[in-house]
Every structure is written in structure tokens, then in C-alpha cells.
Design a protein around this motif. Sequence first.
Motif, PDB file in Angstrom:
ATOM      1  N   PHE B  34       0.769  -1.211  -0.089  1.00 56.82           N
ATOM      2  CA  PHE B  34       0.036   0.274  -0.058  1.00 56.82           C
ATOM      3  C   PHE B  34       0.712   1.148  -0.017  1.00 56.82           C
ATOM      4  O   PHE B  34       2.009   1.204   0.619  1.00 56.82           O
ATOM      5  CB  PHE B  34      -0.870   0.014   1.362  1.00 56.82           C
ATOM      6  CG  PHE B  34      -1.877  -1.217   1.520  1.00 56.82           C
ATOM      7  CD1 PHE B  34      -1.195  -2.405   2.026  1.00 56.82           C
ATOM      8  CD2 PHE B  34      -3.059  -1.321   1.176  1.00 56.82           C
ATOM      9  CE1 PHE B  34      -2.035  -3.453   2.362  1.00 56.82           C
ATOM     10  CE2 PHE B  34      -4.047  -2.271   1.357  1.00 56.82           C
ATOM     11  CZ  PHE B  34      -3.265  -3.339   2.015  1.00 56.82           C
ATOM     12  N   TYR B  36       0.220   5.249   1.149  1.00 57.48           N
ATOM     13  CA  TYR B  36      -0.658   6.171   1.793  1.00 57.48           C
ATOM     14  C   TYR B  36      -0.179   7.644   1.665  1.00 57.48           C
ATOM     15  O   TYR B  36       0.906   7.553   1.586  1.00 57.48           O
ATOM     16  CB  TYR B  36      -0.889   5.969   3.270  1.00 57.48           C
ATOM     17  CG  TYR B  36      -1.929   4.639   3.685  1.00 57.48           C
ATOM     18  CD1 TYR B  36      -1.539   3.428   3.406  1.00 57.48           C
ATOM     19  CD2 TYR B  36      -3.345   4.927   3.842  1.00 57.48           C
ATOM     20  CE1 TYR B  36      -2.345   2.156   3.871  1.00 57.48           C
ATOM     21  CE2 TYR B  36      -4.117   3.675   3.947  1.00 57.48           C
ATOM     22  CZ  TYR B  36      -3.443   2.392   4.080  1.00 57.48           C
ATOM     23  OH  TYR B  36      -4.270   1.401   4.226  1.00 57.48           O
ATOM     24  N   GLN B  38      -0.260  11.507   3.376  1.00 58.87           N
ATOM     25  CA  GLN B  38      -1.049  12.357   4.702  1.00 58.87           C
ATOM     26  C   GLN B  38      -0.627  13.837   4.269  1.00 58.87           C
ATOM     27  O   GLN B  38       0.621  14.244   4.351  1.00 58.87           O
ATOM     28  CB  GLN B  38      -0.180  11.833   5.939  1.00 58.87           C
ATOM     29  CG  GLN B  38      -0.673  12.701   7.039  1.00 58.87           C
ATOM     30  CD  GLN B  38       0.234  12.063   8.367  1.00 58.87           C
ATOM     31  OE1 GLN B  38       1.503  12.028   8.282  1.00 58.87           O
ATOM     32  NE2 GLN B  38      -0.568  12.324   9.488  1.00 58.87           N
ATOM     33  N   LEU B  44      -4.328   9.511   7.289  1.00 66.45           N
ATOM     34  CA  LEU B  44      -3.687   8.978   6.296  1.00 66.45           C
ATOM     35  C   LEU B  44      -4.764   8.747   5.215  1.00 66.45           C
ATOM     36  O   LEU B  44      -6.081   8.252   5.754  1.00 66.45           O
ATOM     37  CB  LEU B  44      -2.987   7.843   6.523  1.00 66.45           C
ATOM     38  CG  LEU B  44      -1.393   8.057   6.964  1.00 66.45           C
ATOM     39  CD1 LEU B  44      -1.394   8.418   8.492  1.00 66.45           C
ATOM     40  CD2 LEU B  44      -0.660   6.695   7.167  1.00 66.45           C
ATOM     41  N   LEU B  46      -5.624   6.501   1.572  1.00 68.72           N
ATOM     42  CA  LEU B  46      -4.909   5.513   0.539  1.00 68.72           C
ATOM     43  C   LEU B  46      -4.740   5.977  -0.945  1.00 68.72           C
ATOM     44  O   LEU B  46      -5.707   6.761  -1.491  1.00 68.72           O
ATOM     45  CB  LEU B  46      -6.029   4.211   0.347  1.00 68.72           C
ATOM     46  CG  LEU B  46      -5.370   3.110  -0.714  1.00 68.72           C
ATOM     47  CD1 LEU B  46      -4.142   2.499   0.154  1.00 68.72           C
ATOM     48  CD2 LEU B  46      -6.566   2.157  -1.041  1.00 68.72           C
ATOM     49  N   LYS B  49      -3.109   0.406  -3.861  1.00 68.99           N
ATOM     50  CA  LYS B  49      -2.321  -0.624  -3.266  1.00 68.99           C
ATOM     51  C   LYS B  49      -2.281  -2.076  -4.396  1.00 68.99           C
ATOM     52  O   LYS B  49      -2.701  -1.991  -5.408  1.00 68.99           O
ATOM     53  CB  LYS B  49      -3.440  -1.289  -2.289  1.00 68.99           C
ATOM     54  CG  LYS B  49      -5.032  -1.617  -3.096  1.00 68.99           C
ATOM     55  CD  LYS B  49      -5.728  -1.778  -1.890  1.00 68.99           C
ATOM     56  CE  LYS B  49      -7.297  -1.972  -2.508  1.00 68.99           C
ATOM     57  NZ  LYS B  49      -8.262  -2.532  -1.588  1.00 68.99           N
ATOM     58  N   GLU B  88       3.474  13.919   3.371  1.00 66.92           N
ATOM     59  CA  GLU B  88       4.012  12.890   3.684  1.00 66.92           C
ATOM     60  C   GLU B  88       3.580  11.560   2.974  1.00 66.92           C
ATOM     61  O   GLU B  88       2.147  11.647   3.054  1.00 66.92           O
ATOM     62  CB  GLU B  88       3.860  12.786   5.209  1.00 66.92           C
ATOM     63  CG  GLU B  88       4.884  11.686   5.819  1.00 66.92           C
ATOM     64  CD  GLU B  88       6.326  12.600   5.976  1.00 66.92           C
ATOM     65  OE1 GLU B  88       6.383  13.658   5.946  1.00 66.92           O
ATOM     66  OE2 GLU B  88       7.257  11.537   6.351  1.00 66.92           O
ATOM     67  N   PHE B  90       3.568   7.359   2.790  1.00 58.75           N
ATOM     68  CA  PHE B  90       3.916   6.088   3.636  1.00 58.75           C
ATOM     69  C   PHE B  90       3.721   4.910   2.841  1.00 58.75           C
ATOM     70  O   PHE B  90       2.743   4.939   2.318  1.00 58.75           O
ATOM     71  CB  PHE B  90       3.022   6.043   5.019  1.00 58.75           C
ATOM     72  CG  PHE B  90       3.276   6.888   5.853  1.00 58.75           C
ATOM     73  CD1 PHE B  90       2.762   8.258   5.823  1.00 58.75           C
ATOM     74  CD2 PHE B  90       4.433   6.939   6.894  1.00 58.75           C
ATOM     75  CE1 PHE B  90       3.034   9.160   6.880  1.00 58.75           C
ATOM     76  CE2 PHE B  90       4.490   7.920   7.772  1.00 58.75           C
ATOM     77  CZ  PHE B  90       3.913   9.029   8.014  1.00 58.75           C
ATOM     78  N   GLY B 110       8.141   6.941   6.444  1.00 61.59           N
ATOM     79  CA  GLY B 110       7.637   7.982   5.724  1.00 61.59           C
ATOM     80  C   GLY B 110       8.439   8.712   4.721  1.00 61.59           C
ATOM     81  O   GLY B 110       9.946   8.668   4.964  1.00 61.59           O
TER      82      GLY B 110
END
Lengths: 113, 117
Positions: B34, B36, B38, B44, B46, B49, B88, B90, B110
Motif C-alpha cells: 500500500f 498512503y 498524509q 492518512l 490510501l 494498493k 508525507e 507512507f 515516511g
Amino acid sequence: NAGVTQTPKFRVLKTGQSMTLLCAQDMNHEYMYWYRQDPGMGLRLIHYSVGEGTTAKGEVPDGYNVSRLKKQNFLLGLESAAPSQTSVYFCASRRYPSTDTQYFGPGTRLTVL
Amino acid sequence: AQSVTQLDSQVPVFEEAPVELRCNYSSSVSVYLFWYVQYPNQGLQLLLKYLSGSTLVKGINGFEAEFNKSQTSFHLRKPSVHISDTAEYFCAVSEAGVSGGSYIPTFGRGTSLIVHP
């Protein structure tokens, strides 16, 4: 459909005080999670729950307790806050048993003086 | 147990330039991957994926990622970034096919994408 909500958004505590963070989700998700986010550390799992009445420890559980009395709510408690618990706390939820993603709340910024 | 390494803590780039955010993982079993994003002062959400099938995955906001099993990587790319992509990012991994309570994803630390005008 509010998704995942967190209460409160901000909080300042003194060392030794206690507080409870509330996470609520209206998506009927089985799984719920509590993370803390610190600069350079990413997200670290504190506790999680796979269903109503069940909880389990994550990577950094010390100093925290949780309860999941209702499926839609997941509470995170700090019994005696310490400055090391200054962080941003995120709650997330997820469906079971699919490969669905986690849905995150907006976060709670906690400062312990 | 799985682990995730995001190789860059910060990636500065100019607007309209291409960008690649790197993610490598380690796992002894098959995985789901995944990405994510932010945005400042938010939770967060999505981006995309990978579960199975095509190794090139397209996500929201023009992002895509490619799963490379031999290199255990899942790098995120965008051909032309905007100021609004500053955020950010992740990378996360979870074991594939695991049932019950073991569905615990592991997050990387991150990567901060900073887009300059």
C-alpha cells in the motif's frame, strides 16, 4: 457517513494526569487500531482490536490501555501521562476479512508537559 | 515478520518535474502493498494498493506504483508533480492470505515530498 472520527483534536496534559481518547467509526468495521506518529518514526502500532470485547498489544503498548465495549468505538487511555507520550495519535479501522485498506481518523495532537 | 524501508526521508522537487519515492520490503511470504498519503494536519488516506495481478498499479491524483518481486520493491511515481502534492507518503506491507487477527500492516517511516514552485 462520517468515517472515522477522533475526540479530542488537541489536548495538553501535565505529567501524571490521565485522559481517554475516543475513536468512533460508522462503517461497521471489525478491526480497529491505535497508532502514534512521531517525527522520523512513522506510524507505530499501540494496540488493536479484531472485534467487540477483544484487544491486543501492538509494537509500543506500554503506558496505554484500550477498551472496545462497542463495535463502533475504540478507546485509548493514558493512566499517568509522561512527556514521552507527547505525540500525534491516529485511530484506524478496517473491514474483515477482506484485503481492504485502513481508514484513518484526523488525529489527536497530545502534549504532555 | 515483515518490514518496510523507505529509502528517502525527504524528496525535494520542482513543480511539473517527475518524482519517484522508493519503498523496499522484506517478508518471507507473499505480501500486499500500500501507499498512503498524509497532507498537513490530516490523517492518512490510501493512494493505491497492490494485491495481485498486474504489477503496475494506478492510484488517485496521477500516482502509480510498480511491484517488483525480485527486487522486493514498490516504488511510487508521478510523471509531473503539483504544489498540492506536497505531503508525507507512507509505504505499508501486510502478509497476503492471512486471516483472523494477524492482519497487521507494517508502515515505513515516511517520505516527505516537498514540491517547489
